[in-house]
Design an enzyme around this catalytic site. Sequence first.
Site, PDB file in Angstrom:
ATOM      1  N   LYS A   1       0.845  -1.206   0.000  1.00 32.52           N
ATOM      2  CA  LYS A   1       0.000   0.000   0.000  1.00 32.52           C
ATOM      3  C   LYS A   1       0.875   1.248   0.000  1.00 32.52           C
ATOM      4  CE  LYS A   1      -3.802  -2.416   2.215  1.00 32.52           C
ATOM      5  NZ  LYS A   1      -4.510  -2.767   3.452  1.00 32.52           N
TER       6      LYS A   1
ATOM      7  N   GLN B   1      -4.690  -1.549   9.746  1.00 34.35           N
ATOM      8  CA  GLN B   1      -4.581  -2.848   9.077  1.00 34.35           C
ATOM      9  C   GLN B   1      -5.155  -3.956   9.964  1.00 34.35           C
ATOM     10  OE1 GLN B   1      -3.307  -3.395   5.850  1.00 34.35           O
ATOM     11  NE2 GLN B   1      -4.043  -5.485   6.153  1.00 34.35           N
TER      12      GLN B   1
ATOM     13  N   ASP C   1     -10.775   2.908   4.071  1.00 33.68           N
ATOM     14  CA  ASP C   1     -11.097   1.485   3.895  1.00 33.68           C
ATOM     15  C   ASP C   1     -12.609   1.278   3.798  1.00 33.68           C
ATOM     16  OD1 ASP C   1      -8.983  -0.201   3.519  1.00 33.68           O
ATOM     17  OD2 ASP C   1      -8.642  -0.630   5.645  1.00 33.68           O
TER      18      ASP C   1
END
Length: 301
Positions: free
Chosen positions: A52, A96, A119
Amino acid sequence: MILLDGKKIASEIRAELRDRIDALKAQGKRPPCLAVVIVGHNPASETYVANKIKACTEVGIEARKIAFEADITESALLAEVERLNADSTVDGFIVQLPLPDHISESAILSAIDYRKDVDGLTPENVGRTVQGLPSLVSATPKGIRELLSRYAIQTEGKHVVVIGRSNIVGKPMAMLMMQRPYLSLPGMSASSLGDATVTVCHSKTRDLAAICRTADIIIVAAGSPGLLTADMVKEGAAIIDVGINRIDDPSSLRGYKLVGDVDFEHVSKVAEYITPVPGGVGPMTIVSLLQNTLQAYNEHP
Ligand code: NAD
């Protein structure tokens, strides 16, 4: 059979993003900024985070990695979330997953300001997506929608079967596919956004094969290698394989290889469109995160 080349499409989208971010910089504006919070040393998570950050750098998004040891307390992590919510130099951030067992993922996700939730996992963003309000859409379903769109695969009136009902893939995917196009987000072509008839299957579904055989599009996110076999697929169907599974492979240097949930060798002989693993959905997920970061930057400068 047409391979849905997520790697190639993601690279094209990254080039488009790079141009847009270069244009911002040329106007003297600061670049968008994404912060990535990682807890502990889960090898898969570390790889995802590294990918990422690399993708951010490639398009000119500033990436900040914030790493904590696995023994961080839930309250300390919540304090970090609050700090990032308040940091006006950070446009979006992700925590994460998975988190260690002593930390409630839902408590952490719920604390993220939905305007920075790139997200798309906060209850607010999910609710806004369901109601067709402007929102940041969960990265994997968003990437799959984009992939279908770029290959001009129509969904209107089609039967889409989604296998898996997770909060990050299955549920938002089903939602996007059933949505009416006029409720879509800005920047998406209305032609392939939804209007499908959707069936969601999961581990308690009876006769998965019979349901799949009626599908025009199957999106598999089960985490079960080889789950979707050729006898479950109608001739000409489009197959989207979300699964990422490590299986032993003594011939590989790493000792394992990555496979999806689809028996690619045989299903690819029946399907009209199919994603490879790796190189299909994975790169699209990462590029969606970049798109969401730019969206957060533009909507809440
Ligand atoms: P999950 O692992 O939380 O849950 C799996 C889902 O599949 C459950 O809803 C379960 O009911 C269903 N399921 C499992 N076995 C089944 C079976 N035999 N028949 C029918 N349904 C079954 O789901 P997740 O977090 O969405 O992850 C699914 C897979 O997708 C994993 O392999 C994960 O690594 C992968 N993934 C990939 C990406 C990507 O970017 N490519 C992103 C997210 C997840």
